[in-house]
Design a protein around this motif. Structure first.
Motif, short mmCIF file in Angstrom:
data_model
loop_
_atom_site.label_atom_id
_atom_site.label_comp_id
_atom_site.label_asym_id
_atom_site.label_seq_id
_atom_site.Cartn_x
_atom_site.Cartn_y
_atom_site.Cartn_z
N ASP A 273 -2.54 -8.87 14.17
CA ASP A 273 -1.09 -9.90 13.11
C ASP A 273 -1.39 -9.77 12.11
O ASP A 273 -0.21 -10.01 11.15
N ILE A 274 -3.00 -10.52 11.76
CA ILE A 274 -3.48 -10.29 10.64
C ILE A 274 -4.36 -9.29 10.12
O ILE A 274 -5.30 -9.10 11.32
N ASN B 201 1.20 -19.73 17.33
CA ASN B 201 1.43 -19.43 16.28
C ASN B 201 0.89 -19.36 14.90
O ASN B 201 0.32 -19.62 14.42
N LEU B 202 1.01 -17.76 14.15
CA LEU B 202 0.93 -17.24 13.49
C LEU B 202 0.41 -17.86 12.20
O LEU B 202 -0.49 -18.06 11.81
N TRP B 203 1.47 -18.61 11.45
CA TRP B 203 0.89 -19.82 10.51
C TRP B 203 0.13 -20.51 10.54
O TRP B 203 -0.59 -20.90 9.67
N ASP B 204 0.49 -20.68 12.30
CA ASP B 204 -0.59 -22.41 12.24
C ASP B 204 -1.83 -21.53 12.23
O ASP B 204 -3.34 -22.66 11.84
N TYR B 205 -2.15 -20.84 13.39
CA TYR B 205 -3.14 -19.87 12.96
C TYR B 205 -4.06 -19.45 11.17
O TYR B 205 -5.30 -20.19 11.65
N ILE B 206 -2.78 -19.40 10.92
CA ILE B 206 -3.58 -18.72 9.16
C ILE B 206 -4.19 -20.71 8.96
O ILE B 206 -5.71 -20.76 8.25
N ASP B 207 -3.58 -21.37 8.58
CA ASP B 207 -3.44 -22.68 8.02
C ASP B 207 -4.99 -23.59 8.75
O ASP B 207 -6.27 -23.77 8.06
N TYR C 89 -7.16 -19.08 2.70
CA TYR C 89 -6.79 -17.95 3.09
C TYR C 89 -6.61 -17.05 2.26
O TYR C 89 -6.27 -15.48 2.17
N VAL D 160 -1.24 -10.81 6.10
CA VAL D 160 0.17 -10.58 7.21
C VAL D 160 0.14 -8.88 6.96
O VAL D 160 0.68 -8.53 6.39
N GLU E 37 3.68 -8.25 6.56
CA GLU E 37 3.77 -8.13 5.08
C GLU E 37 3.10 -7.02 4.18
O GLU E 37 3.46 -5.95 3.39
#
Length: 62
Positions: free
Chosen positions: A15-16, A28-34, A39, A44, A47
């Motif tokens: 994923d990243i 959740n991808l965004w929770d993981y990144i947070d 950053y 991602v 993207e």
């Protein structure tokens, strides 16, 4: 790194890209990144596939 490599990672469930290494994210991808706390050096993959080859070549040179 090129688009073919990124597509290969996506096809294999990654994923990243975090500090140059592909990572599979559970949940959740965004929770993981947070939760990473920064950053910096986090990209991602879904993207990155839309970046130009020139932009991809500059990852890690910053």
């Amino acid at each position: 790194m090129d688009k073919e490599q990124i597509q290969n990672w996506l096809d294999n469930g990654y994923d990243i890209l975090h500090h140059g290494r592909p990572v599979k994210v559970e949940g959740n991808l965004w929770d993981y990144i947070d939760g990473l706390g920064s950053y910096e050096n986090v990209f991602v993959l879904r993207e990155l596939i839309y970046w130009t080859e020139e932009e991809l070549a500059n990852i890690g040179k910053q």
